[in-house]
Design an enzyme around this catalytic site. Structure first.
Site, PDB file in Angstrom:
ATOM      1  N   ASN A  34      -4.142   6.771  -7.663  1.00  0.00           N
ATOM      2  CA  ASN A  34      -3.223   7.419  -8.813  1.00  0.00           C
ATOM      3  C   ASN A  34      -3.777   7.185  -9.839  1.00  0.00           C
ATOM      4  O   ASN A  34      -3.621   6.761 -10.746  1.00  0.00           O
ATOM      5  CB  ASN A  34      -2.000   5.397  -8.459  1.00  0.00           C
ATOM      6  CG  ASN A  34      -0.985   5.993  -9.156  1.00  0.00           C
ATOM      7  OD1 ASN A  34      -0.986   7.141  -9.858  1.00  0.00           O
ATOM      8  ND2 ASN A  34      -0.064   4.888  -8.902  1.00  0.00           N
ATOM      9  N   HIS A  69       4.189  11.526  -4.925  1.00  0.00           N
ATOM     10  CA  HIS A  69       3.388  10.661  -5.293  1.00  0.00           C
ATOM     11  C   HIS A  69       2.342   9.775  -4.951  1.00  0.00           C
ATOM     12  O   HIS A  69       2.724   9.441  -3.811  1.00  0.00           O
ATOM     13  CB  HIS A  69       4.432   9.779  -6.687  1.00  0.00           C
ATOM     14  CG  HIS A  69       3.529   9.312  -7.452  1.00  0.00           C
ATOM     15  ND1 HIS A  69       2.309   9.567  -8.107  1.00  0.00           N
ATOM     16  CD2 HIS A  69       3.715   8.081  -7.076  1.00  0.00           C
ATOM     17  CE1 HIS A  69       1.997   8.481  -8.734  1.00  0.00           C
ATOM     18  NE2 HIS A  69       2.361   7.270  -8.326  1.00  0.00           N
ATOM     19  N   CYS A 128       5.452   7.733 -13.920  1.00  0.00           N
ATOM     20  CA  CYS A 128       4.312   8.134 -12.096  1.00  0.00           C
ATOM     21  C   CYS A 128       5.093   9.495 -12.111  1.00  0.00           C
ATOM     22  O   CYS A 128       5.659  10.771 -11.638  1.00  0.00           O
ATOM     23  CB  CYS A 128       4.777   7.824 -11.223  1.00  0.00           C
ATOM     24  SG  CYS A 128       3.406   6.215 -11.365  1.00  0.00           S
TER      25      CYS A 128
HETATM   26  O1  UT7 Z   1       3.017   4.038  -9.281  1.00  0.00           O
HETATM   27  C1  UT7 Z   1       3.461   3.664  -9.622  1.00  0.00           C
HETATM   28  C2  UT7 Z   1       4.134   2.939  -8.638  1.00  0.00           C
HETATM   29  N1  UT7 Z   1       3.518   2.025  -8.599  1.00  0.00           N
HETATM   30  C3  UT7 Z   1       3.728   2.099  -6.412  1.00  0.00           C
HETATM   31  O2  UT7 Z   1       4.240   2.703  -6.494  1.00  0.00           O
HETATM   32  C4  UT7 Z   1       2.382   0.505  -6.280  1.00  0.00           C
HETATM   33  C5  UT7 Z   1       3.266  -0.002  -5.183  1.00  0.00           C
HETATM   34  N2  UT7 Z   1       2.794  -1.632  -4.512  1.00  0.00           N
HETATM   35  C6  UT7 Z   1       1.665  -1.208  -3.999  1.00  0.00           C
HETATM   36  O3  UT7 Z   1       1.271  -0.368  -4.007  1.00  0.00           O
HETATM   37  C7  UT7 Z   1       1.569  -2.464  -3.520  1.00  0.00           C
HETATM   38  O4  UT7 Z   1       2.355  -4.074  -3.828  1.00  0.00           O
HETATM   39  C8  UT7 Z   1      -0.145  -3.427  -3.942  1.00  0.00           C
HETATM   40  C9  UT7 Z   1      -1.401  -1.918  -3.630  1.00  0.00           C
HETATM   41  C10 UT7 Z   1      -0.231  -2.837  -5.521  1.00  0.00           C
HETATM   42  C11 UT7 Z   1      -0.783  -4.453  -3.486  1.00  0.00           C
HETATM   43  O5  UT7 Z   1      -0.688  -4.320  -2.009  1.00  0.00           O
HETATM   44  P1  UT7 Z   1       0.218  -4.986  -1.369  1.00  0.00           P
HETATM   45  O6  UT7 Z   1       0.319  -5.586   0.486  1.00  0.00           O
HETATM   46  O7  UT7 Z   1       1.892  -5.204  -1.379  1.00  0.00           O
HETATM   47  O8  UT7 Z   1      -0.343  -7.065  -1.644  1.00  0.00           O
HETATM   48  P2  UT7 Z   1       0.305  -7.929  -1.863  1.00  0.00           P
HETATM   49  O9  UT7 Z   1       0.476  -8.267  -3.321  1.00  0.00           O
HETATM   50  O10 UT7 Z   1       1.403  -8.694  -1.253  1.00  0.00           O
HETATM   51  O11 UT7 Z   1      -0.852  -9.092  -2.164  1.00  0.00           O
HETATM   52  C12 UT7 Z   1      -1.542  -9.431  -0.665  1.00  0.00           C
HETATM   53  C13 UT7 Z   1      -2.662 -10.513  -0.901  1.00  0.00           C
HETATM   54  C14 UT7 Z   1      -2.324 -11.251  -1.821  1.00  0.00           C
HETATM   55  O12 UT7 Z   1      -3.360 -12.527  -2.303  1.00  0.00           O
HETATM   56  P3  UT7 Z   1      -2.190 -13.977  -0.978  1.00  0.00           P
HETATM   57  O13 UT7 Z   1      -1.395 -14.008  -1.971  1.00  0.00           O
HETATM   58  O14 UT7 Z   1      -1.644 -13.173   0.730  1.00  0.00           O
HETATM   59  O15 UT7 Z   1      -3.088 -15.131  -0.918  1.00  0.00           O
HETATM   60  C15 UT7 Z   1      -2.979 -10.465  -3.181  1.00  0.00           C
HETATM   61  O16 UT7 Z   1      -3.551 -11.905  -4.118  1.00  0.00           O
HETATM   62  O17 UT7 Z   1      -3.343  -9.710  -1.279  1.00  0.00           O
HETATM   63  C16 UT7 Z   1      -4.653  -9.692  -2.005  1.00  0.00           C
HETATM   64  N3  UT7 Z   1      -5.081  -8.588  -2.966  1.00  0.00           N
HETATM   65  C17 UT7 Z   1      -6.108  -8.352  -2.924  1.00  0.00           C
HETATM   66  N4  UT7 Z   1      -6.971  -8.790  -2.090  1.00  0.00           N
HETATM   67  C18 UT7 Z   1      -8.085  -8.485  -2.417  1.00  0.00           C
HETATM   68  C19 UT7 Z   1      -4.178  -8.026  -4.314  1.00  0.00           C
HETATM   69  N5  UT7 Z   1      -4.822  -7.186  -4.770  1.00  0.00           N
HETATM   70  C20 UT7 Z   1      -6.249  -7.261  -4.096  1.00  0.00           C
HETATM   71  C21 UT7 Z   1      -7.817  -6.704  -4.219  1.00  0.00           C
HETATM   72  N6  UT7 Z   1      -8.434  -6.924  -2.996  1.00  0.00           N
HETATM   73  N7  UT7 Z   1      -7.490  -5.461  -4.732  1.00  0.00           N
END
Ligand code: UT7
Length: 331
Positions: free
Chosen positions: A288, A258, A117
């Site tokens: 992204n 980004h 990125c």
């Molecule tokens: O470009 C390169 C750099 N990349 C980034 O900057 C990405 C950085 N990370 C993020 O943007 C976020 O961490 C994500 C969008 C990937 C995830 O969002 P989050 O708010 O950090 O979610 P999380 O990983 O803490 O997960 C929260 C919950 C989990 O369920 P439980 O364990 O609380 O039951 C996940 O399993 O959300 C669940 N979850 C989803 N639910 C519905 C994860 N993905 C999804 C989904 N739909 N697509």
């Protein structure tokens, strides 16, 4: 001896997006996810997906053709082509070879640059170094990704995030002191590798039946750790570059971060004290697109009238590697 050191300027940017739109509801059919979660947690409404022929080489060439027509520069005048991508057409040769061939840039040499990125910022800095040293005069910086080729459409944590796109930027000697790349800070922390990477396909784990069965040829991300680092490092490096150039955030006309997650952008924006009207955003429409987010968002901002020639612009990135940085420029 010529002691005059040229400055480097962005002469123009063009983009290429595949026509196919994947909306959030597309994923509802096969995964336990929904439009509301994706929009609230990421800010993404839809993204583009390439057809087979729409490789980074193809998308980069198409964007370059538009850019050459727009700037009046001929393909033969290009003397360097840098391609920022992690999804190049082949493992080897470089994607640059494809673009050099298809553009007919017979006088150019070039190479690919893998910084995920942050690829656009790394490539822009390299282009600037070639131009400012006087070694090269017409540098094409391509940022193009076919993320759909390395996404696991069974993994709801990653496949909803990314999209495909191409872009081309022409970097050349500044025509006046009004437009130029002013400063850059680029960073790297290799301890972040396991947080965001593709485990197999490289020489650590060459392709095998086992790596395919284990789905190791796809993007793996520890979302939360990457999120935390992205917020912290993208904001810090942006503050640092403004401070060392004695520029206040209110002097910046457009902030182009980004586009990985709207919440990361929001946090960085707040930390900088940058009003939302000054932030270039295209994450809602394209997701992204890895190396391509910054040039496409900057071009988008220009088309919307958010930024024009000569305006002070701040670019910031964070991505796999970890890699991050910021570039300050007069557009
Ligand atoms: O470009 C390169 C750099 N990349 C980034 O900057 C990405 C950085 N990370 C993020 O943007 C976020 O961490 C994500 C969008 C990937 C995830 O969002 P989050 O708010 O950090 O979610 P999380 O990983 O803490 O997960 C929260 C919950 C989990 O369920 P439980 O364990 O609380 O039951 C996940 O399993 O959300 C669940 N979850 C989803 N639910 C519905 C994860 N993905 C999804 C989904 N739909 N697509």
């Amino acid at each position: 001896m010529n002691t005059h050191r040229p400055l480097a300027e962005i002469w123009g940017i063009e983009d290429y997006f595949p026509a196919e739109v994947l909306s959030n509801t597309y994923f509802e059919k096969t995964l336990e996810t929904n439009d509301q979660w994706i929009q609230e947690r990421t800010g993404i409404r839809e993204r583009r997906r390439s057809q087979a022929h729409e490789t980074p080489g193809f998308m980069g060439t198409e964007a370059s053709k538009k850019l050459l027509a727009k700037t009046g520069v001929k393909a033969e005048e290009i003397d360097l082509i840098l391609v920022a991508t992690i999804t190049g057409d082949y493992i080897f040769p470089a994607c640059t070879s494809v673009i050099q061939r298809d553009l007919g840039a017979v006088n150019a040499f070039g190479f690919d640059l893998s910084a995920a990125c942050s690829g656009y910022l790394y490539a822009l800095e390299t282009a600037r170094a070639y131009v400012e040293s006087g070694l090269k005069k017409r540098v094409l910086v391509i940022a193009a990704e076919k993320m759909s080729s390395i996404l696991d459409y069974q993994d709801r944590q990653t496949c909803i995030l990314f999209g495909d796109a191409g872009s081309a930027t022409l970097v050349a000697p500044a025509r006046s002191s009004e437009s130029r790349i002013i400063d850059s800070i680029l960073r790297m922390d290799g301890t972040g590798i396991p947080c965001l990477f593709m485990p197999a396909g490289g020489s650590v784990k060459p392709p095998s039946v086992e790596t395919v069965q284990n789905r190791e040829h796809f993007v793996k991300q520890e979302g939360r750790s990457v999120f935390k680092r992205a917020v912290q490092d993208m904001a810090n490096v942006s503050v640092e570059i403004l401070e060392r150039n004695k520029i206040s955030p209110s002097d910046v006309k457009c902030f182009v971060p980004h586009q990985a997650n709207i919440r990361i952008i929001e946090a960085a924006r707040e930390r900088l004290g940058m009003p939302i009207e000054k932030v270039a955003l295209n994450i809602d429409r394209y997701g992204n697109t890895t190396a391509a987010t910054i040039p496409t968002a900057l071009l988008d901002a220009e088309r919307k009238g958010q930024v024009k020639k000569g305006d002070l612009v701040l670019l910031a990135s964070f991505g796999a590697g970890f890699t991050w940085g910021s570039i300050l420029l007069r557009y």
